[in-house]
Write an enzyme that holds these catalytic residues in place. Structure first.
Site, PDB file in Angstrom:
ATOM      1  CG  ASP A 177      -0.226  -0.130   2.553  1.00  0.00           C
ATOM      2  OD1 ASP A 177       0.785  -0.862   2.612  1.00  0.00           O
ATOM      3  OD2 ASP A 177      -0.666   0.488   3.536  1.00  0.00           O
ATOM      4  CD  GLU A 223       3.217  -1.081   7.792  1.00  0.00           C
ATOM      5  OE1 GLU A 223       3.346  -1.107   9.033  1.00  0.00           O
ATOM      6  OE2 GLU A 223       3.412  -0.045   7.116  1.00  0.00           O
TER       7      GLU A 223
HETATM    8 NI    NI Z   1       6.640   1.032   5.494  1.00  0.00          NI
END
Ligand code: NI
Length: 402
Positions: A85, A143
């Site tokens: 991401d 994340e």
């Molecule tokens: Ni990172």
């Protein structure tokens, strides 16, 4: 005895992938997607993996994993994880492959992680006949956004049948050609808080008839600076950062309410609990002193990332074989959070910092900076080290150590 990891062949393949790795990374960099919204990225990965004859498993809206079965023996299963991401940051870089999406940017290097894991896949596929076990390639979403993408992946079964898990982060604090790994805590408990200060609005010329939430909140911000300096053991680490302060609507109106948002980083559970308690006490009491009320909402984020010793030793051997003994450095623990920590609560494994700093190519800004970029010369090292570590873990399964 199984054959030793084919280090030479892994390195040759990884280095030969340099241009392809850069192409993948730039393609991802130009088309960043926010956490939990990585649809195009997932589609691209799915198509690429299918094109190589793998069967991607999709059990979450974005993200996927795929198993690569080796033909060289029935060793264990090792998972290798990359996060995919990007961040809500507007890219300030001027290079040709900068983000094409306003306000969205791969400013942490996850584009590189994704490219590296594709490279690991390609490399191990080429050596598949001799691979002594199964490698699960995990492309994880989100994340960067609590509660993170690791937990939904775990709930969806990503660790089922997995014996060990490894991962890495391209690291702007280390020069290209270096790698840092150590047993024990490497990254922090990363928590979020929100403080709402409520007062009474009024006319800017009549402060005595109001309770100024903005002025009280300003005192709260100042007082919070003392939580770490005066309330935490100086030998233990903690960070309190206020990142958002919102209040007021007009220059001549006393703000009835103010909002503060911030983060707390710690390594130990007791320091975490102490800071959490101090935060709401200081906010409440300070606001109260100015005739306001403060309400603190504290959310525990990613737990501390704690590397397992056995896997760390294997990682070190792979780094030495692939990059040379001199590449290894002792990493400083970092106060950032990383949801790879959730996998390590479930399975033994370890996480590596891979140097990607190089001022000559503009890779000198910290992670999450609008000018952040990585040194693409680090990409093949990521492929080589992860592939060689996975191979070693397959050929010589370890007992779990602390
Ligand atoms: Ni990172």
């Amino acid at each position: 005895m199984p054959l030793a990891a084919p280090d030479r062949e892994i390195r040759d393949r990884a280095l030969a992938l340099q241009k392809t790795l850069v192409d993948w990374r730039r393609r991802l960099h130009m088309n960043p997607e926010l956490s939990f919204e990585e649809r195009e990225t997932t589609a691209f990965l799915e198509e690429t993996l299918r094109g190589w004859g793998l069967e991607p498993v999709r059990r979450t809206p974005t993200g996927l994993w795929a198993d690569l079965e080796g033909g060289g023996g029935s060793g264990p299963t090792v998972a290798v994880r990359a996060d995919i991401d990007a961040l809500p940051i507007h890219e300030a870089n001027a290079f040709e492959f900068r983000s094409r999406r306003d306000g969205v940017m791969h400013a942490c290097g996850h584009d590189g992680h994704t490219a590296i894991l594709l490279g690991v896949t390609r490399t191990l596929l080429d050596l598949r006949d001799r691979l002594p076990g199964r490698v699960r390639l995990v492309f994880q979403p989100a994340e960067e956004l609590l509660p993170g993408g690791a937990r939904p992946m775990i709930e969806a079964g990503v660790l089922d049948g997995v014996d060990r898990i490894i991962g890495l982060h391209l690291w702007s604090l280390l020069p290209t050609g270096r790698a840092g790994i150590a047993p024990g805590p490497l990254m922090a408990n990363a928590d979020a808080f929100e403080i709402r200060v409520r007062g009474r609005g009024g006319h800017g010329a009549q402060p005595h008839l109001a309770a100024d939430a903005l002025a009280a909140a300003a005192q709260v911000v100042v007082s919070l600076q003392q939580v770490v300096s005066r309330m935490v053991d100086p030998m233990r680490a903690a960070v309190v950062t206020v990142g958002v302060f919102r209040a007021g609507s007009a220059f001549n109106v006393i703000a009835p309410e103010a909002l503060l948002q911030g983060t707390v980083r710690t390594f130990d559970a007791d320091v975490r609990a102490r800071v959490r308690e101090a935060l709401s006490r200081v906010a409440g009491d300070v606001a109260h002193a100015f005739g306001c009320e403060a309400e603190t909402d504290y959310r525990e984020g990613y737990p501390a990332l704690v590397n397992e010793r056995g896997t760390v030793e294997v990682f070190r051997a792979a780094v030495a074989a692939q990059m040379g003994e001199a590449a290894l450095v002792e990493p400083e623990p970092f106060m950032g959070g990383e949801d790879f920590a959730y996998y390590l609560l479930e399975r033994p494994g370890a996480f590596l910092f891979l140097g990607a700093r190089n001022p000559e190519v503009g890779a000198e800004y910290p992670h999450h900076h609008p000018n952040f970029t990585i040194d693409e010369a680090a990409l093949p090292w990521g492929v080589a080290v992860l592939a060689a570590t996975a191979w070693r873990l397959l050929e010589a399964p370890l007992a779990r150590e602390g």
